[in-house]
Design a protein around this motif. Structure first.
Motif, PDB file in Angstrom:
ATOM      1  N   GLN A   1       0.835  -1.201   0.000  1.00  0.00           N
ATOM      2  CA  GLN A   1       0.000   0.000   0.000  1.00  0.00           C
ATOM      3  C   GLN A   1       0.874   1.257   0.000  1.00  0.00           C
ATOM      4  O   GLN A   1       0.697   2.168   0.803  1.00  0.00           O
ATOM      5  CB  GLN A   1      -0.978  -0.008   1.171  1.00  0.00           C
ATOM      6  CG  GLN A   1      -1.936  -1.165   1.110  1.00  0.00           C
ATOM      7  CD  GLN A   1      -2.919  -1.188   2.262  1.00  0.00           C
ATOM      8  OE1 GLN A   1      -2.844  -0.421   3.205  1.00  0.00           O
ATOM      9  NE2 GLN A   1      -3.870  -2.100   2.173  1.00  0.00           N
ATOM     10  N   ALA A   2       1.794   1.280  -0.948  1.00  0.00           N
ATOM     11  CA  ALA A   2       2.804   2.335  -1.023  1.00  0.00           C
ATOM     12  C   ALA A   2       2.332   3.548  -1.817  1.00  0.00           C
ATOM     13  O   ALA A   2       3.110   4.164  -2.526  1.00  0.00           O
ATOM     14  CB  ALA A   2       4.090   1.767  -1.616  1.00  0.00           C
ATOM     15  N   PHE A   3       1.082   3.871  -1.714  1.00  0.00           N
ATOM     16  CA  PHE A   3       0.550   5.049  -2.394  1.00  0.00           C
ATOM     17  C   PHE A   3      -0.795   5.407  -1.784  1.00  0.00           C
ATOM     18  O   PHE A   3      -1.442   4.580  -1.167  1.00  0.00           O
ATOM     19  CB  PHE A   3       0.380   4.800  -3.895  1.00  0.00           C
ATOM     20  CG  PHE A   3      -0.425   3.571  -4.213  1.00  0.00           C
ATOM     21  CD1 PHE A   3      -1.810   3.625  -4.271  1.00  0.00           C
ATOM     22  CD2 PHE A   3       0.197   2.350  -4.407  1.00  0.00           C
ATOM     23  CE1 PHE A   3      -2.561   2.487  -4.537  1.00  0.00           C
ATOM     24  CE2 PHE A   3      -0.532   1.208  -4.676  1.00  0.00           C
ATOM     25  CZ  PHE A   3      -1.917   1.275  -4.738  1.00  0.00           C
ATOM     26  N   GLN A   4      -1.171   6.658  -1.932  1.00  0.00           N
ATOM     27  CA  GLN A   4      -2.536   7.087  -1.634  1.00  0.00           C
ATOM     28  C   GLN A   4      -3.109   7.694  -2.900  1.00  0.00           C
ATOM     29  O   GLN A   4      -3.882   7.064  -3.592  1.00  0.00           O
ATOM     30  CB  GLN A   4      -2.565   8.074  -0.466  1.00  0.00           C
ATOM     31  CG  GLN A   4      -2.425   7.383   0.873  1.00  0.00           C
ATOM     32  CD  GLN A   4      -2.546   8.351   2.027  1.00  0.00           C
ATOM     33  OE1 GLN A   4      -3.243   9.350   1.974  1.00  0.00           O
ATOM     34  NE2 GLN A   4      -1.841   8.040   3.102  1.00  0.00           N
ATOM     35  N   CYS A   5      -2.662   8.899  -3.230  1.00  0.00           N
ATOM     36  CA  CYS A   5      -3.197   9.524  -4.454  1.00  0.00           C
ATOM     37  C   CYS A   5      -2.537   8.937  -5.695  1.00  0.00           C
ATOM     38  O   CYS A   5      -3.077   9.020  -6.772  1.00  0.00           O
ATOM     39  CB  CYS A   5      -3.040  11.035  -4.406  1.00  0.00           C
ATOM     40  SG  CYS A   5      -1.390  11.653  -4.831  1.00  0.00           S
ATOM     41  N   SER A   6      -1.368   8.384  -5.568  1.00  0.00           N
ATOM     42  CA  SER A   6      -0.550   7.716  -6.595  1.00  0.00           C
ATOM     43  C   SER A   6       0.077   8.653  -7.610  1.00  0.00           C
ATOM     44  O   SER A   6       0.687   8.195  -8.570  1.00  0.00           O
ATOM     45  CB  SER A   6      -1.322   6.607  -7.317  1.00  0.00           C
ATOM     46  OG  SER A   6      -2.236   7.131  -8.254  1.00  0.00           O
ATOM     47  N   PHE A   7      -0.013   9.951  -7.427  1.00  0.00           N
ATOM     48  CA  PHE A   7       0.558  10.867  -8.406  1.00  0.00           C
ATOM     49  C   PHE A   7       2.071  10.703  -8.512  1.00  0.00           C
ATOM     50  O   PHE A   7       2.624  10.712  -9.607  1.00  0.00           O
ATOM     51  CB  PHE A   7       0.194  12.323  -8.085  1.00  0.00           C
ATOM     52  CG  PHE A   7       0.329  13.225  -9.267  1.00  0.00           C
ATOM     53  CD1 PHE A   7      -0.672  13.298 -10.220  1.00  0.00           C
ATOM     54  CD2 PHE A   7       1.470  13.981  -9.460  1.00  0.00           C
ATOM     55  CE1 PHE A   7      -0.546  14.109 -11.339  1.00  0.00           C
ATOM     56  CE2 PHE A   7       1.605  14.803 -10.569  1.00  0.00           C
ATOM     57  CZ  PHE A   7       0.593  14.864 -11.506  1.00  0.00           C
ATOM     58  N   CYS A   8       2.744  10.498  -7.383  1.00  0.00           N
ATOM     59  CA  CYS A   8       4.203  10.378  -7.374  1.00  0.00           C
ATOM     60  C   CYS A   8       4.685   8.954  -7.658  1.00  0.00           C
ATOM     61  O   CYS A   8       5.870   8.731  -7.891  1.00  0.00           O
ATOM     62  CB  CYS A   8       4.759  10.826  -6.022  1.00  0.00           C
ATOM     63  SG  CYS A   8       4.262   9.752  -4.642  1.00  0.00           S
ATOM     64  N   THR A   9       3.774   7.990  -7.650  1.00  0.00           N
ATOM     65  CA  THR A   9       4.148   6.578  -7.727  1.00  0.00           C
ATOM     66  C   THR A   9       5.013   6.225  -8.939  1.00  0.00           C
ATOM     67  O   THR A   9       6.023   5.521  -8.775  1.00  0.00           O
ATOM     68  CB  THR A   9       2.893   5.685  -7.677  1.00  0.00           C
ATOM     69  OG1 THR A   9       2.178   5.980  -6.463  1.00  0.00           O
ATOM     70  CG2 THR A   9       3.245   4.216  -7.707  1.00  0.00           C
ATOM     71  N   PRO A  10       4.699   6.673 -10.161  1.00  0.00           N
ATOM     72  CA  PRO A  10       5.565   6.285 -11.285  1.00  0.00           C
ATOM     73  C   PRO A  10       7.028   6.705 -11.106  1.00  0.00           C
ATOM     74  O   PRO A  10       7.941   5.940 -11.423  1.00  0.00           O
ATOM     75  CB  PRO A  10       4.929   6.995 -12.485  1.00  0.00           C
ATOM     76  CG  PRO A  10       3.495   7.144 -12.107  1.00  0.00           C
ATOM     77  CD  PRO A  10       3.525   7.422 -10.625  1.00  0.00           C
ATOM     78  N   GLY A  11       7.257   7.898 -10.565  1.00  0.00           N
ATOM     79  CA  GLY A  11       8.631   8.346 -10.337  1.00  0.00           C
ATOM     80  C   GLY A  11       9.344   7.489  -9.314  1.00  0.00           C
ATOM     81  O   GLY A  11      10.512   7.114  -9.494  1.00  0.00           O
ATOM     82  N   PHE A  12       8.650   7.163  -8.213  1.00  0.00           N
ATOM     83  CA  PHE A  12       9.240   6.283  -7.202  1.00  0.00           C
ATOM     84  C   PHE A  12       9.518   4.902  -7.792  1.00  0.00           C
ATOM     85  O   PHE A  12      10.555   4.294  -7.500  1.00  0.00           O
ATOM     86  CB  PHE A  12       8.307   6.141  -5.991  1.00  0.00           C
ATOM     87  CG  PHE A  12       8.473   7.213  -4.961  1.00  0.00           C
ATOM     88  CD1 PHE A  12       9.573   7.237  -4.121  1.00  0.00           C
ATOM     89  CD2 PHE A  12       7.501   8.192  -4.803  1.00  0.00           C
ATOM     90  CE1 PHE A  12       9.721   8.219  -3.154  1.00  0.00           C
ATOM     91  CE2 PHE A  12       7.634   9.172  -3.836  1.00  0.00           C
ATOM     92  CZ  PHE A  12       8.750   9.193  -3.004  1.00  0.00           C
ATOM     93  N   LEU A  13       8.603   4.396  -8.615  1.00  0.00           N
ATOM     94  CA  LEU A  13       8.817   3.093  -9.242  1.00  0.00           C
ATOM     95  C   LEU A  13      10.076   3.086 -10.106  1.00  0.00           C
ATOM     96  O   LEU A  13      10.858   2.138 -10.069  1.00  0.00           O
ATOM     97  CB  LEU A  13       7.612   2.700 -10.101  1.00  0.00           C
ATOM     98  CG  LEU A  13       6.388   2.193  -9.353  1.00  0.00           C
ATOM     99  CD1 LEU A  13       5.180   2.147 -10.287  1.00  0.00           C
ATOM    100  CD2 LEU A  13       6.654   0.824  -8.737  1.00  0.00           C
ATOM    101  N   MET A  14      10.270   4.140 -10.880  1.00  0.00           N
ATOM    102  CA  MET A  14      11.415   4.171 -11.782  1.00  0.00           C
ATOM    103  C   MET A  14      12.727   4.255 -11.011  1.00  0.00           C
ATOM    104  O   MET A  14      13.678   3.542 -11.328  1.00  0.00           O
ATOM    105  CB  MET A  14      11.285   5.320 -12.781  1.00  0.00           C
ATOM    106  CG  MET A  14      10.042   5.214 -13.672  1.00  0.00           C
ATOM    107  SD  MET A  14       9.701   3.562 -14.335  1.00  0.00           S
ATOM    108  CE  MET A  14      11.131   3.277 -15.344  1.00  0.00           C
ATOM    109  N   SER A  15      12.787   5.091  -9.989  1.00  0.00           N
ATOM    110  CA  SER A  15      14.024   5.162  -9.198  1.00  0.00           C
ATOM    111  C   SER A  15      14.216   3.890  -8.388  1.00  0.00           C
ATOM    112  O   SER A  15      15.349   3.416  -8.228  1.00  0.00           O
ATOM    113  CB  SER A  15      13.995   6.383  -8.273  1.00  0.00           C
ATOM    114  OG  SER A  15      14.199   7.550  -9.033  1.00  0.00           O
TER     115      SER A  15
END
Length: 167
Positions: free
Chosen positions: A99-113
């Protein structure tokens, strides 16, 4: 060549040979989004929030400040490129499990790094290494603990493979 003229740039995006067009100094994010890659999101526009992170030849970069001409002849991976055959990558699945997201806006950037960090290290990662690998990313929802957990769990299992394929 006048850097304001529209040009074509050849690169490999998510494993496919791609031609992106725009002005040489057009930010890469503009061309990637025009190509339908909507995981590449702009928030700050100055390369400090991490939301627009893509992998350029395997290294995390901010697409909002990267000029389009810098993609020419290189390999680019976005969050869309982490899945394979319609299946989420192990890291993407672990983000859901943790559950590493809430709004998920930042999630793609975190996934890539996170993916880049997993690809350049062997064995389990400790919190310090994960924090170093994810520095420069902001999550307004405050999901940092769950994000670190997702990367830590994936690294401990060593099920995350290059390009996010199941392995």
């Amino acid at each position: 060549m006048d850097r304001t003229d529209e040009s074509s740039f050849s690169c490999v995006v998510n494993g496919e040979h791609t031609i992106l067009t725009g002005g040489d100094t057009t930010p890469a994010i503009v061309a990637l989004r025009a190509h339908g890659l909507f995981s590449v999101r702009e928030t700050c526009g100055i390369g400090v929030c991490g939301t627009c992170t893509v992998l350029l030849d395997g290294e995390p970069v901010s697409a909002c400040i990267l000029p389009l001409y810098a993609l020419d002849g290189h390999t680019v991976q976005t969050a869309e490129g982490l899945e394979e055959g319609g299946e989420l990558s192990d890291l993407q699945q672990q983000f859901i499990t943790s559950q590493a997201f809430q709004c998920s806006f930042c999630t793609p950037g975190f996934l890539m790094s996170g993916q880049a960090l997993l690809e350049r290290t062997d064995g389990p990662l400790d919190d310090e290494a994960i924090e170093d690998g994810l520095q420069g990313h902001l999550c307004r929802c405050g999901c940092y603990a769950a994000i670190k957990e997702a990367v830590r769990e994936c690294s401990a299992a060593r099920t995350c493979s290059r390009a996010g394929a199941r392995g």
